[in-house]
Scaffold this motif. Sequence first.
Motif, PDB file in Angstrom:
ATOM      1  N   HIS A  89      56.913  44.993  46.357  1.00 14.48           N
ATOM      2  CA  HIS A  89      56.354  46.260  47.106  1.00 14.48           C
ATOM      3  C   HIS A  89      55.144  46.767  45.944  1.00 14.48           C
ATOM      4  O   HIS A  89      55.045  46.130  44.744  1.00 14.48           O
ATOM      5  CB  HIS A  89      57.370  47.267  46.992  1.00 14.48           C
ATOM      6  CG  HIS A  89      58.262  47.590  45.574  1.00 14.48           C
ATOM      7  ND1 HIS A  89      59.428  48.446  45.795  1.00 14.48           N
ATOM      8  CD2 HIS A  89      57.907  47.273  44.441  1.00 14.48           C
ATOM      9  CE1 HIS A  89      59.779  48.302  44.447  1.00 14.48           C
ATOM     10  NE2 HIS A  89      58.743  47.859  43.511  1.00 14.48           N
ATOM     11  N   SER A 127      59.210  56.038  48.726  1.00 12.43           N
ATOM     12  CA  SER A 127      59.462  54.976  49.815  1.00 12.43           C
ATOM     13  C   SER A 127      58.424  54.028  49.339  1.00 12.43           C
ATOM     14  O   SER A 127      57.359  54.295  48.683  1.00 12.43           O
ATOM     15  CB  SER A 127      59.598  55.336  51.362  1.00 12.43           C
ATOM     16  OG  SER A 127      58.101  55.639  51.533  1.00 12.43           O
ATOM     17  N   ARG A 186      54.427  48.551  50.836  1.00 14.98           N
ATOM     18  CA  ARG A 186      54.735  47.094  51.358  1.00 14.98           C
ATOM     19  C   ARG A 186      53.451  46.170  51.797  1.00 14.98           C
ATOM     20  O   ARG A 186      52.632  46.904  52.254  1.00 14.98           O
ATOM     21  CB  ARG A 186      55.968  46.768  52.278  1.00 14.98           C
ATOM     22  CG  ARG A 186      57.233  47.289  51.638  1.00 14.98           C
ATOM     23  CD  ARG A 186      57.952  46.776  50.489  1.00 14.98           C
ATOM     24  NE  ARG A 186      58.346  45.114  50.704  1.00 14.98           N
ATOM     25  CZ  ARG A 186      59.357  44.890  51.221  1.00 14.98           C
ATOM     26  NH1 ARG A 186      60.401  45.648  51.673  1.00 14.98           N
ATOM     27  NH2 ARG A 186      59.561  43.794  51.321  1.00 14.98           N
ATOM     28  N   ASP A 205      51.066  47.494  54.701  1.00 12.88           N
ATOM     29  CA  ASP A 205      51.022  48.746  55.233  1.00 12.88           C
ATOM     30  C   ASP A 205      49.584  49.609  54.988  1.00 12.88           C
ATOM     31  O   ASP A 205      48.878  48.921  54.110  1.00 12.88           O
ATOM     32  CB  ASP A 205      52.072  49.478  54.104  1.00 12.88           C
ATOM     33  CG  ASP A 205      53.474  49.214  54.445  1.00 12.88           C
ATOM     34  OD1 ASP A 205      53.709  48.909  55.534  1.00 12.88           O
ATOM     35  OD2 ASP A 205      54.153  49.695  53.324  1.00 12.88           O
ATOM     36  N   ASN A 211      52.497  57.084  54.179  1.00 16.59           N
ATOM     37  CA  ASN A 211      52.647  55.590  54.908  1.00 16.59           C
ATOM     38  C   ASN A 211      52.613  55.764  56.236  1.00 16.59           C
ATOM     39  O   ASN A 211      53.530  56.340  56.739  1.00 16.59           O
ATOM     40  CB  ASN A 211      53.799  54.904  54.198  1.00 16.59           C
ATOM     41  CG  ASN A 211      53.823  53.557  54.613  1.00 16.59           C
ATOM     42  OD1 ASN A 211      53.213  53.205  55.876  1.00 16.59           O
ATOM     43  ND2 ASN A 211      54.754  52.828  53.899  1.00 16.59           N
ATOM     44  N   MET A 246      52.578  53.344  58.518  1.00 18.96           N
ATOM     45  CA  MET A 246      53.423  52.216  59.217  1.00 18.96           C
ATOM     46  C   MET A 246      54.644  52.770  59.325  1.00 18.96           C
ATOM     47  O   MET A 246      55.204  52.407  60.408  1.00 18.96           O
ATOM     48  CB  MET A 246      53.375  50.946  58.354  1.00 18.96           C
ATOM     49  CG  MET A 246      51.975  50.493  57.997  1.00 18.96           C
ATOM     50  SD  MET A 246      51.028  49.885  59.430  1.00 18.96           S
ATOM     51  CE  MET A 246      51.719  48.273  60.026  1.00 18.96           C
ATOM     52  N   LYS A 247      55.141  53.579  58.547  1.00 17.01           N
ATOM     53  CA  LYS A 247      56.624  53.863  58.588  1.00 17.01           C
ATOM     54  C   LYS A 247      56.685  55.528  58.879  1.00 17.01           C
ATOM     55  O   LYS A 247      57.819  56.209  59.342  1.00 17.01           O
ATOM     56  CB  LYS A 247      57.263  53.807  57.361  1.00 17.01           C
ATOM     57  CG  LYS A 247      57.534  52.471  56.714  1.00 17.01           C
ATOM     58  CD  LYS A 247      58.153  52.478  55.350  1.00 17.01           C
ATOM     59  CE  LYS A 247      58.381  51.194  55.023  1.00 17.01           C
ATOM     60  NZ  LYS A 247      59.034  50.851  53.331  1.00 17.01           N
ATOM     61  N   ASN A 248      55.491  56.148  58.918  1.00 19.24           N
ATOM     62  CA  ASN A 248      55.346  57.533  59.323  1.00 19.24           C
ATOM     63  C   ASN A 248      56.193  58.474  58.272  1.00 19.24           C
ATOM     64  O   ASN A 248      56.917  59.386  58.718  1.00 19.24           O
ATOM     65  CB  ASN A 248      55.515  57.902  60.797  1.00 19.24           C
ATOM     66  CG  ASN A 248      55.283  59.178  61.089  1.00 19.24           C
ATOM     67  OD1 ASN A 248      54.208  60.074  60.570  1.00 19.24           O
ATOM     68  ND2 ASN A 248      55.993  59.772  62.063  1.00 19.24           N
ATOM     69  N   ASP A 249      56.215  58.028  57.050  1.00 21.06           N
ATOM     70  CA  ASP A 249      56.821  58.838  55.968  1.00 21.06           C
ATOM     71  C   ASP A 249      56.074  59.015  54.657  1.00 21.06           C
ATOM     72  O   ASP A 249      55.019  58.233  54.555  1.00 21.06           O
ATOM     73  CB  ASP A 249      58.330  58.326  55.591  1.00 21.06           C
ATOM     74  CG  ASP A 249      58.328  57.107  55.164  1.00 21.06           C
ATOM     75  OD1 ASP A 249      57.203  56.567  54.822  1.00 21.06           O
ATOM     76  OD2 ASP A 249      59.452  56.609  55.062  1.00 21.06           O
TER      77      ASP A 249
END
Length: 244
Positions: A171, A205, A208, A211, A230, A232-235
């Motif tokens: 990461h 979070s 990676r 992303d 982020n 890609m993760k929507n967080d």
Amino acid sequence: MTTERDCVYEIQSDVSLFNEESVLKPYGYQVLFGQVAEQHLNCYHLNVDETMKYGYAWALISLEIEKINPVPKCETIYARTWYSQYKRPYFRREMEFKNAAGDLLFHGSSFSVLLDIEKRTIYRKKESPFTSPPPDAIFTIDAAPTFKTHLSFEQTEERKVYHSYIDPLGHVNNYRYGEFAYDAFTDEEKKHLGQMKRLEIYFISELRPQDTFSIGKAYEENKMYIRGHNHMKNDNAFDIVMYF
């Protein structure tokens, strides 16, 4: 009996960590702490090579520092660090950095967790999976592993994760988050960096490979907030707070 707090380490404040005003960049504090933590964990056989024998690695959750005096450029700094508390799942560690005259430059606390390398889950058992020194409950500052705000952030730029950002855990390395925050400074904000009194970095979070993320900024009285979101993760990936 020798304790962790008895161990003092010499490190150098490399010129690359300072800006045009000869002020330590925000991620410079991360680098200096990282140097000391690495030496210390090596001495106590708690470095990544040892913890990975058990399938775990240290993952930094937050880093909070209070600046007392400006960090000198290209000089020897004397630092110490010690394990102060374990409140599941957070391991708290203190730090102190002084100059050659013994003046305190900055101090603070970090919170870390043990990350299961295969499952990407956090260790939550009562006892540590390996032998470590007992906690020395002497705290340097008021600190907490998490942070919340209801402010609205104004997006300043879009970014993506490059190969050079990735560390052995797969990461984005925590140093990079401080770099992302500093990249979002305006010229005027850079001029006032020397007035910063406190820095807080919260790693929420993982970012990676592949992303994409955005950088947002918000302001409140004497504080500047920088957030990485982020897509890609929507967080949220990280929050950084600077007090002036």
